[in-house]
Design an enzyme around this catalytic site. Structure first.
Site, mmCIF file in Angstrom:
data_model
loop_
_atom_site.group_PDB
_atom_site.id
_atom_site.type_symbol
_atom_site.label_atom_id
_atom_site.label_comp_id
_atom_site.label_asym_id
_atom_site.label_seq_id
_atom_site.Cartn_x
_atom_site.Cartn_y
_atom_site.Cartn_z
ATOM 1 N N GLY A 46 3.583 -47.220 -11.548
ATOM 2 C CA GLY A 46 4.403 -47.929 -12.514
ATOM 3 C C GLY A 46 5.873 -47.817 -12.146
ATOM 4 C CD GLN A 51 11.187 -45.403 -12.251
ATOM 5 O OE1 GLN A 51 10.326 -46.101 -12.769
ATOM 6 N NE2 GLN A 51 10.905 -44.399 -11.435
ATOM 7 C CB CYS A 89 8.853 -39.687 -11.475
ATOM 8 S SG CYS A 89 10.090 -40.901 -11.952
ATOM 9 C CG LEU A 90 7.654 -44.591 -7.605
ATOM 10 C CD1 LEU A 90 7.581 -46.086 -7.847
ATOM 11 C CD2 LEU A 90 7.153 -44.246 -6.210
ATOM 12 C CG HIS A 131 5.984 -41.786 -16.071
ATOM 13 N ND1 HIS A 131 6.002 -40.524 -15.515
ATOM 14 C CD2 HIS A 131 6.932 -42.488 -15.400
ATOM 15 C CE1 HIS A 131 6.925 -40.480 -14.566
ATOM 16 N NE2 HIS A 131 7.498 -41.651 -14.475
ATOM 17 C CD GLU A 132 6.572 -46.357 -15.248
ATOM 18 O OE1 GLU A 132 7.819 -46.409 -15.158
ATOM 19 O OE2 GLU A 132 5.872 -45.708 -14.449
ATOM 20 C CG HIS A 135 11.333 -44.102 -16.415
ATOM 21 N ND1 HIS A 135 12.236 -43.263 -15.806
ATOM 22 C CD2 HIS A 135 10.187 -43.988 -15.706
ATOM 23 C CE1 HIS A 135 11.652 -42.659 -14.770
ATOM 24 N NE2 HIS A 135 10.407 -43.068 -14.686
HETATM 25 ZN ZN ZN Z 1 9.072 -42.382 -13.337
#
Ligand code: ZN
Length: 172
Positions: A46, A51, A89-90, A131-132, A135
């Site tokens: 995701g 991000q 997480c990216l 998670h998203e 953010h």
């Molecule tokens: Zn993340």
């Protein structure tokens, strides 16, 4: 379409609350297309707009098969059950921590044209929804953990849960 640069932890953009999307225009479509390309290239689960440096309430989440859900102005409307597993997480590359999330999550969101719809996810998809959406309010999963998993802890989790060792937990 283009690959966008992913912002890393430490950049204050990841701590800001994102604004709702009000214009359902080509710019939003381009952002969603770019976010999907960026997610595919990063092989992630995701990605949220902050991000890639955009403070708007937009996320993309990998669902079953090769499908990627586009969620604009998403909100969680139902959760059930519980799962505890490694999360990454990216924006915090190469690290994982154990996080407990609901096992089933239902969201309500708008599509790129402004139409409302609902989507439900289990396990990894449910985890990615949570998670998203965090953010979008300036939060990272690292706030839920007391330590990053060591290589040994991660491998032990894979073994206990029947993963192939080569398989990686996708980042978000
Ligand atoms: Zn993340």
């Amino acid at each position: 379409m283009a690959i966008r640069k992913i912002v890393l932890q430490g950049d204050e953009i990841l701590t800001k609350v994102c604004k709702p999307v009000t214009k359902f225009d080509q710019k939003l479509g381009d952002l969603l297309d770019d976010m999907k390309d960026t997610l595919r290239q990063a092989n992630g689960a995701g990605l949220a707009a902050p991000q890639v440096g955009i403070l708007r309430r937009v996320v993309v989440v990998a669902s079953d098969e090769d499908d990627i859900l586009e969620l604009v102005n998403p909100e969680i409307i139902y959760t059930a059950g519980e799962q505890t597993g490694p999360e990454g997480c990216l924006s915090v590359p190469g690290k994982f921590g154990m996080v407990t999330r609901p096992n089933i999550v239902r969201v309500r969101a708008q599509d790129r044209f402004g139409e409302w719809f609902e989507a439900e996810g289990e396990e990894l998809t449910a985890r990615a929804f949570c998670h998203e959406l965090e953010h979008l309010d300036g939060h990272l999963y690292v706030e839920h953990i007391d330590h990053f998993l060591t290589e040994e802890e991660l491998m032990a989790y894979y073994r206990e849960n029947g993963y192939e060792v080569e398989e990686e937990v996708p980042e978000k």
